[in-house]
Design a protein around this motif. Sequence first.
Motif, mmCIF file in Angstrom:
data_model
loop_
_atom_site.group_PDB
_atom_site.id
_atom_site.type_symbol
_atom_site.label_atom_id
_atom_site.label_comp_id
_atom_site.label_asym_id
_atom_site.label_seq_id
_atom_site.Cartn_x
_atom_site.Cartn_y
_atom_site.Cartn_z
ATOM 1 N N LEU A 282 0.727 -1.172 0.029
ATOM 2 C CA LEU A 282 0.164 0.002 0.171
ATOM 3 C C LEU A 282 0.896 1.249 -0.003
ATOM 4 O O LEU A 282 0.609 2.243 -0.726
ATOM 5 N N GLU A 283 1.843 1.246 0.806
ATOM 6 C CA GLU A 283 2.710 2.580 0.964
ATOM 7 C C GLU A 283 3.672 2.545 -0.524
ATOM 8 O O GLU A 283 3.634 3.761 -0.883
ATOM 9 N N ALA A 284 3.931 1.467 -0.951
ATOM 10 C CA ALA A 284 4.781 1.786 -2.244
ATOM 11 C C ALA A 284 3.791 2.243 -3.500
ATOM 12 O O ALA A 284 4.116 2.842 -4.203
ATOM 13 N N ALA A 285 2.639 1.656 -3.421
ATOM 14 C CA ALA A 285 1.647 2.077 -4.644
ATOM 15 C C ALA A 285 1.399 3.579 -4.305
ATOM 16 O O ALA A 285 1.584 4.308 -5.426
ATOM 17 N N SER A 286 1.048 4.001 -3.174
ATOM 18 C CA SER A 286 0.788 5.466 -2.858
ATOM 19 C C SER A 286 1.949 6.543 -3.291
ATOM 20 O O SER A 286 1.954 7.413 -3.640
ATOM 21 N N ALA A 287 3.158 5.746 -2.986
ATOM 22 C CA ALA A 287 4.477 6.567 -3.256
ATOM 23 C C ALA A 287 5.005 6.420 -4.848
ATOM 24 O O ALA A 287 5.836 7.172 -5.086
ATOM 25 N N GLY A 288 4.170 5.699 -5.601
ATOM 26 C CA GLY A 288 4.472 5.314 -6.889
ATOM 27 C C GLY A 288 5.638 4.570 -7.199
ATOM 28 O O GLY A 288 6.538 4.918 -8.221
ATOM 29 N N ASN A 289 6.104 3.795 -6.087
ATOM 30 C CA ASN A 289 7.408 3.024 -6.345
ATOM 31 C C ASN A 289 7.032 1.471 -6.635
ATOM 32 O O ASN A 289 6.711 0.609 -5.758
ATOM 33 N N THR A 290 7.101 1.308 -8.013
ATOM 34 C CA THR A 290 6.795 0.038 -8.581
ATOM 35 C C THR A 290 7.433 -1.174 -8.111
ATOM 36 O O THR A 290 7.138 -2.370 -7.667
ATOM 37 N N GLU A 291 9.008 -0.867 -8.003
ATOM 38 C CA GLU A 291 9.867 -1.954 -7.421
ATOM 39 C C GLU A 291 9.369 -2.372 -5.958
ATOM 40 O O GLU A 291 9.431 -3.658 -5.791
ATOM 41 N N ASP A 292 9.216 -1.699 -5.230
ATOM 42 C CA ASP A 292 8.930 -1.873 -3.777
ATOM 43 C C ASP A 292 7.367 -2.555 -4.078
ATOM 44 O O ASP A 292 7.164 -3.504 -2.997
ATOM 45 N N PHE A 293 6.549 -2.148 -4.626
ATOM 46 C CA PHE A 293 5.348 -2.746 -4.600
ATOM 47 C C PHE A 293 5.389 -4.388 -5.140
ATOM 48 O O PHE A 293 4.788 -5.223 -4.585
ATOM 49 N N LEU A 294 6.321 -4.503 -6.155
ATOM 50 C CA LEU A 294 6.416 -5.840 -6.711
ATOM 51 C C LEU A 294 7.140 -6.753 -5.699
ATOM 52 O O LEU A 294 6.858 -8.022 -5.698
ATOM 53 N N ALA A 295 8.034 -5.895 -4.846
ATOM 54 C CA ALA A 295 8.687 -7.043 -3.734
ATOM 55 C C ALA A 295 7.863 -7.494 -2.761
ATOM 56 O O ALA A 295 8.299 -8.425 -2.325
ATOM 57 N N ALA A 296 6.636 -6.779 -2.519
ATOM 58 C CA ALA A 296 5.773 -7.492 -1.731
ATOM 59 C C ALA A 296 5.137 -8.704 -1.975
ATOM 60 O O ALA A 296 4.507 -9.465 -1.128
ATOM 61 N N PHE A 297 5.251 -8.876 -3.257
ATOM 62 C CA PHE A 297 4.598 -9.985 -3.816
ATOM 63 C C PHE A 297 5.552 -11.374 -4.128
ATOM 64 O O PHE A 297 6.722 -11.279 -4.343
ATOM 65 N N ALA A 298 4.804 -12.419 -3.838
ATOM 66 C CA ALA A 298 5.740 -13.830 -4.036
ATOM 67 C C ALA A 298 5.985 -13.654 -5.554
ATOM 68 O O ALA A 298 5.171 -13.333 -6.247
ATOM 69 N N PRO A 299 7.069 -14.624 -5.956
ATOM 70 C CA PRO A 299 7.173 -14.705 -7.424
ATOM 71 C C PRO A 299 6.198 -14.957 -8.429
ATOM 72 O O PRO A 299 6.036 -14.403 -9.269
ATOM 73 N N GLN A 300 5.327 -15.739 -7.827
ATOM 74 C CA GLN A 300 4.116 -16.143 -8.701
ATOM 75 C C GLN A 300 3.003 -15.632 -7.993
ATOM 76 O O GLN A 300 1.827 -16.237 -8.354
ATOM 77 N N GLY A 301 2.907 -14.510 -7.255
ATOM 78 C CA GLY A 301 1.770 -13.891 -6.710
ATOM 79 C C GLY A 301 1.013 -13.450 -7.847
ATOM 80 O O GLY A 301 1.404 -13.307 -9.023
ATOM 81 N N ALA A 302 -0.217 -13.013 -7.434
ATOM 82 C CA ALA A 302 -1.006 -12.424 -8.436
ATOM 83 C C ALA A 302 -2.057 -11.284 -8.057
ATOM 84 O O ALA A 302 -2.248 -10.943 -6.885
#
Length: 109
Positions: free
Chosen positions: A15-35
């Motif tokens: 949530l923090e990464a999305a609101s900050a516009g930080n795609t890399e941190d947003f993706l890092a919150a997901f498992a490699p095969q997350g969805a």
Amino acid sequence: MTTPPPLPVPVAAALEAASAGNTEDFLAAFAPQGAVDDWGRLFRGHDAIRRWSDAEFIGKEVTLRVTGTRTEGPTTTVSAEVGGKGFNGPSDFAFTVEGAHILLMRITG
């Protein structure tokens, strides 16, 4: 008034990464095969989530103001007021978490 329990770390990070516009941190919150399940459209894996986010989420300068949370088992649902240059209005985000990562972020009304 009762204070809600803190959000699971990967949910808060996403949530923090999305609101900050930080795609890399947003993706890092997901498992490699997350969805991401955006109203029935499924985007699995970091590459697919990135393409979706660039077109419809972080790429639209999304902002998320949390208005409520609830947790049932491994799923935490966050109600938020969504802003930005895409969808605007209330929405629910149901996060299924395992360990340190999000397995699924399901967006509903």
